[in-house]
Write a protein that holds these residues in place. Structure first.
Motif, PDB file in Angstrom:
ATOM      1  N   GLN A   1     -11.166   4.354   0.703  1.00  5.30           N
ATOM      2  CA  GLN A   1     -10.413   2.631   0.481  1.00  5.30           C
ATOM      3  C   GLN A   1      -8.926   3.273  -0.983  1.00  5.30           C
ATOM      4  N   VAL A   2      -7.357   3.271  -0.018  1.00  3.01           N
ATOM      5  CA  VAL A   2      -6.781   2.907  -1.392  1.00  3.01           C
ATOM      6  C   VAL A   2      -6.900   2.039  -1.763  1.00  3.01           C
ATOM      7  N   GLN A   3      -6.003   2.473  -3.227  1.00  8.07           N
ATOM      8  CA  GLN A   3      -6.131   1.446  -4.080  1.00  8.07           C
ATOM      9  C   GLN A   3      -4.280   1.552  -4.148  1.00  8.07           C
ATOM     10  N   LEU A   4      -3.874   0.302  -4.409  1.00 13.56           N
ATOM     11  CA  LEU A   4      -2.797   0.806  -4.386  1.00 13.56           C
ATOM     12  C   LEU A   4      -2.203  -0.660  -6.018  1.00 13.56           C
ATOM     13  N   VAL A   5      -1.655   0.259  -7.406  1.00 11.01           N
ATOM     14  CA  VAL A   5      -1.669  -0.655  -8.147  1.00 11.01           C
ATOM     15  C   VAL A   5      -0.105  -0.640  -8.850  1.00 11.01           C
ATOM     16  N   GLU A   6       0.730  -1.848  -8.686  1.00 15.08           N
ATOM     17  CA  GLU A   6       2.255  -1.910  -9.212  1.00 15.08           C
ATOM     18  C   GLU A   6       2.476  -2.431 -10.663  1.00 15.08           C
ATOM     19  N   SER A   7       3.586  -1.078 -10.960  1.00  6.68           N
ATOM     20  CA  SER A   7       3.793  -1.563 -12.501  1.00  6.68           C
ATOM     21  C   SER A   7       5.354  -2.317 -12.751  1.00  6.68           C
ATOM     22  N   GLY A   8       5.869  -2.114 -13.931  1.00 10.38           N
ATOM     23  CA  GLY A   8       7.245  -1.853 -13.934  1.00 10.38           C
ATOM     24  C   GLY A   8       7.953  -3.391 -13.506  1.00 10.38           C
TER      25      GLY A   8
END
Length: 128
Positions: free
Chosen positions: A1-8
């Protein structure tokens, strides 16, 4: 399972710049076509930009063409969205998405429904 984490994300004045990052775990960004979408209050989620599996093709919404730039760093397993000349109408929650495979990607890349994985989003607010 891919997890994506945004930031910025954050607060910036009009005409300013921000760079959003989307880092993947449980998978490698080079295995996916990656996209950025955004959703403003009271509006539907809309396409912003996408980069294909090889990184050789990028596509943008008309509203951001020439101001935003999508790129990927496979070594860092991260996709970026460089946003310049920001406008108040760019204010939204920005989401990163990953697509394993879709036969009609090159015609349907702006359709959020074809993407398999999504991050939680990062808020971008542009003040006038």
């Amino acid at each position: 399972q891919v997890q994506l984490v945004e930031s910025g994300g954050g607060l910036v004045q009009a005409e300013g710049s921000l760079r959003l990052s989307c880092t993947a775990s449980g998978g490698t960004v080079s295995s996916y076509a990656m996209g950025w979408f955004r959703q403003a209050p009271g509006k539907e989620r809309e396409f912003v930009a996408t980069i294909n599996w090889s990184g050789g093709s990028t596509y943008y919404a008309d509203s951001v063409e020439g101001r935003f730039h999508i790129s990927r760093d496979n070594a860092k397993n991260t996709v970026y969205l460089e946003m310049n000349s920001l406008k108040p109408e760019d204010t939204a929650v920005y989401y990163c998405a990953a697509l394993i495979f879709y036969e009609n990607y090159y015609t349907d890349y702006a359709n959020a429904n074809i993407y398999d994985y999504w991050g939680q989003g990062t808020q971008v607010t542009v003040s006038s």
